[in-house]
Write a protein that holds these residues in place. Structure first.
Motif, PDB file in Angstrom:
ATOM      1  N   LYS A 440      -9.871 -19.787  72.379  1.00  0.00           N
ATOM      2  CA  LYS A 440     -10.435 -19.682  71.027  1.00  0.00           C
ATOM      3  C   LYS A 440     -10.106 -18.306  70.472  1.00  0.00           C
ATOM      4  CE  LYS A 440     -14.319 -22.799  70.919  1.00  0.00           C
ATOM      5  NZ  LYS A 440     -15.633 -22.989  71.421  1.00  0.00           N
ATOM      6  N   ASP A 441      -9.583 -18.240  69.253  1.00  0.00           N
ATOM      7  CA  ASP A 441      -9.337 -16.915  68.661  1.00  0.00           C
ATOM      8  C   ASP A 441     -10.639 -16.380  68.052  1.00  0.00           C
ATOM      9  OD1 ASP A 441      -9.734 -18.145  66.238  1.00  0.00           O
ATOM     10  OD2 ASP A 441      -7.640 -18.058  65.589  1.00  0.00           O
ATOM     11  N   SER A 442     -10.546 -15.210  67.430  1.00  0.00           N
ATOM     12  CA  SER A 442     -11.783 -14.554  66.966  1.00  0.00           C
ATOM     13  C   SER A 442     -12.500 -15.376  65.889  1.00  0.00           C
ATOM     14  CB  SER A 442     -11.464 -13.147  66.448  1.00  0.00           C
ATOM     15  OG  SER A 442     -10.467 -13.256  65.468  1.00  0.00           O
ATOM     16  N   LYS A 443     -11.762 -16.299  65.237  1.00  0.00           N
ATOM     17  CA  LYS A 443     -12.407 -17.131  64.209  1.00  0.00           C
ATOM     18  C   LYS A 443     -12.937 -18.437  64.803  1.00  0.00           C
ATOM     19  CE  LYS A 443      -9.657 -15.431  60.374  1.00  0.00           C
ATOM     20  NZ  LYS A 443      -8.209 -15.289  60.581  1.00  0.00           N
ATOM     21  N   ASN A 445     -11.016 -20.694  66.232  1.00  0.00           N
ATOM     22  CA  ASN A 445     -10.008 -21.764  66.236  1.00  0.00           C
ATOM     23  C   ASN A 445      -9.330 -21.824  67.603  1.00  0.00           C
ATOM     24  OD1 ASN A 445     -10.375 -22.254  63.455  1.00  0.00           O
ATOM     25  ND2 ASN A 445      -9.100 -20.436  63.017  1.00  0.00           N
TER      26      ASN A 445
END
Ligand SMILES: Cc1ncc(COP(=O)(O)O)c(C=O)c1O
Length: 466
Positions: A440-443, A445
């Motif tokens: 998962k990226d920082s947003k 997603n």
């Protein structure tokens, strides 16, 4: 209408879809990730690590133990330690440490790894670090180095009586210590008592003789580990009962003892039909420990676990293409894949470990019994049985179909890389697959990133001195 599509076979044999596996537009989805998308982007053979699964597993176990403790008023705490040997990768350690776990080490280089974690500020000097394994002089010296350097949570666990001498000589202040008690092996194993740990008969005497009046050490933990794992079997419950009984005996002469470490061995799903009841097993373990302690009139211990396979196993997968099918006689068909099974899932070859095996595409095709053949020239480089039956069924491949059949082995995230020597030379010089991380990226997603390219000839030839 006779239903003999591959999809129907799975649908009729298991609950499907199930956690982590589903079908969308005819293709397999793993933890919400469309595998066809990854195959189109990266090609095969492909090794995947789905990082969010690691945190989910940790949370699940912590919840189960804490729920079970609350339900019966268990006063001891629960500590989740991650056993680094199941996967040492930095991205795994970063992920487990984000979820508030403690650590267990098993060899000298593991201590170098711990130092890196500290340099990276992923741990502080208070984190509990259990040191297991037979200690070489080098491993013991590095453990003493950590203790002398102020790592307060370092807790060497004695595998044998002589090991104490290293700490006696090299630890400058005081230190906590643990004892591993040797379990009896399962009745059908070659040996009666495990080679790991100190015989249960000797533990209390050893404590009285060497530790009780020794100002340097305080005995804090009793550890045992049933190598065949946590199972609802007479054998497992018998070993747990013996260990708790010994804990009680020891506690009566040793007030500093506060922890029982029940080791690793929490199973993972190695078939879509796995029916391990995590909730029941955890409740039973915690209740058994509480009841035994109450009978003996001693306070219940803090419970430590060292789950390795459970933490990382379900995060891993391998995707292969079927390159060709070979009909060697009337009954035996081989699906030849684009890598070696011995090299990529060595446990399947060495100890008969099974993994979840599913096709990625062609679920609407009819199915047949097949053998999967690896690329090495070894006749044991094959896979042809599952946990629930000693056969493998896969979609039939139409000879005119231009699109290959893609196969996935799932829940391969523990031990396989270390055992196959990630980045090293490989059987028949078959290169290690590309390795992709999904996280998962920082947003929030879900994204994928190439971690390592497929091995190149120069990498192997260089190791070989060319
Ligand atoms: C001492 C000890 N603890 C924990 C483990 C982890 O076991 P598992 O991966 O089955 O959880 C092992 C595995 O060999 C072990 O030897």
């Amino acid at each position: 209408m006779i239903k003999n599509r591959y999809f129907d076979l799975i649908d009729q044999t298991f609950y499907f879809p199930q956690e982590g596996f589903d079908i969308e537009e005819g293709n397999l989805i793993f933890n919400g990730v469309p595998l066809r998308y990854l195959i189109d982007k990266y090609g095969t053979p492909l090794k995947l690590t789905y990082l969010p699964k690691i945190g989910m597993q940790i949370k699940k176990a912590k919840n189960l133990f804490n729920k079970a403790r609350k339900a019966i008023g268990y006063k001891g705490k629960y500590h989740y330690c991650y056993c680094t040997k199941s996967s040492h990768f930095s991205y795994v350690l970063k992920e487990v440490l984000r979820h508030g776990v403690e650590l267990e080490t098993s060899s000298s280089f593991d201590i170098d790894l711990v130092k890196k974690l500290y340099q990276n500020k992923w741990i502080d000097k208070k984190v509990i670090i259990l040191n297991n394994g037979f200690k070489t002089a080098g491993y013991a010296t590095k453990i003493c180095g950590l203790i002398n350097d102020g790592f307060k949570g370092v807790l060497p666990i004695l595998d044998n009586k002589q090991e104490l001498e290293y700490y006696q000589e090299q630890v400058k202040g005081k230190c906590s210590i643990g004892i591993r008690v040797a379990t009896d092996e399962e009745p059908n194993f070659e040996f009666y008592t495990s080679r790991l740990g100190i015989n249960g008969r000797d533990v209390v005497e050893f404590y009285k003789e060497k530790l009780k009046n020794n100002g340097k050490f305080s005995l804090k933990m009793l550890h045992f580990f049933v190598d065949t794992g946590i199972k609802d079997s007479i054998y497992y419950w018998g070993e747990l009962k013996k260990a708790v009984k010994l804990y009680c005996q020891l506690k009566k002469v040793c007030s500093t003892l506060t922890a029982l470490n029940i080791g690793g061995g929490m199973p993972i799903r190695n078939s879509l039909g796995s029916e391990f009841d995590y909730n029941y097993m955890v409740q039973e373990i915690v209740t058994l420990i509480l009841n035994a302690c109450q009978e003996e009139g001693i306070p219940e211990p803090d419970i430590f676990t060292e789950f390795g396979k459970y933490t990382v196993g379900e995060s891993g997968a391998l995707i292969f293409s079927v390159l060709d099918q070979k009909q060697q006689n009337d009954a035996e068909v081989w699906y030849m894949i684009d890598n070696s099974l011995i090299n990529t899932i060595p446990d399947s070859w060495s100890i008969g470990e099974r993994f979840i095996l599913l096709p990625v595409n062609k679920w609407q095709n009819e199915y047949r019994r097949v053998n999967i053949g690896g690329l090495s020239c070894d006749n044991s480089d094959y896979y042809n049985s599952e946990i629930h039956e000693s056969q493998v069924y896969l979609p039939i491949i139409d000879k005119n179909d231009k699109e290959p059949l893609y196969l996935g082995f799932f829940h391969t995230g523990a031990y396989q890389d270390a055992l196959s020597g990630y980045g090293g030379i490989k059987h028949c010089l078959i290169p290690a697959p590309k390795h992709v991380l999904i996280y998962k990226d920082s947003k929030g997603n879900i994204v994928d990133k190439l971690y390592r390219e497929e091995q190149k000839p120069e990498e192997m030839l260089n190791i070989l001195g060319y």
